[in-house]
Design an enzyme around this catalytic site. Sequence first.
Site, short mmCIF file in Angstrom:
data_model
loop_
_atom_site.label_atom_id
_atom_site.label_comp_id
_atom_site.label_asym_id
_atom_site.label_seq_id
_atom_site.Cartn_x
_atom_site.Cartn_y
_atom_site.Cartn_z
N GLY A 1 0.81 -1.20 0.00
CA GLY A 1 0.00 0.00 0.00
C GLY A 1 0.85 1.25 0.00
O GLY A 1 1.92 1.30 0.58
N CYS A 2 0.36 2.31 -0.67
CA CYS A 2 1.13 3.56 -0.76
C CYS A 2 0.61 4.60 0.21
O CYS A 2 1.19 5.66 0.33
CB CYS A 2 1.08 4.10 -2.19
SG CYS A 2 -0.48 4.89 -2.60
#
Length: 268
Positions: free
Chosen positions: A114-115
């Site tokens: 995830g960013c």
Amino acid sequence: MSLPPASGKRNFRAQLHNGTDAETDLIEEVPVAISYGDITHGIMMLTPTDLDDFLVGFSLSEGVIRRAADLLDWTLTTTHTPDGLPAYLLDATLSARRQSQYRSRQRQMMGATGCGLCGSDSLESAFVPLEALQPAPMLPLAQLSQLRDQLARAQTLGPQVGAIHAAALIDPQGTLLACREDIGRHNALDKLIGHALRREHSLTGHTLVMSSRCSVELVNKAVMAGASTLVNLAAPSTLAVDRARRYGLNLVHLARDNQPRYYSPVTE
């Protein structure tokens, strides 16, 4: 299907400093696990009101659907967290084509890191190119200056419990068409967008008014929904301004003195 209405608040007893008891209504915040078919999408923390509208608006913002008709049905199940707190399971049935596309997309995302932007798996998915909006006029100053009061009058839960965000839809003539509330500003906007989408109501030329600061996620949602103007009662972030200018969204900060600050478009 229509989901049962919820009050969005619960009564709690608190103790004052002098030792006496006081009762107060607090805004509800519950986990809602969202799935499409047999695939769990994620868990959102939100106020359990207008969940029909939220599901449609959230699904559009997430790129799962393009129109309300892509969602064939949905069911809501009451459950509990492992420590016994109330929770909901919201399961949606997509059209065959959308379900196939969704399943394929989820397989591609498996194992990704995830960013940090609403669960996106990469910078590419977080900042996908959007369709630029057609230029549209903003409300005149006299009507923009009234939006803060209009939003306050339209809220139902806000005056009772506070600690809640609101989103309102204003037509080109300055008439308030709908208002949605939630503990999360993103959720409030998704509910409002879903309300319009379910009624096949085009947002071209319309204004979205938010009680909150303006983050880039709100700009993305407004552009995806086709709204022409986004007005926030608190200041925008730099990324929100950059994104709004890139895609032609009129972006306005209505300050406490009710004097608008126009960030997009910029006139020379």
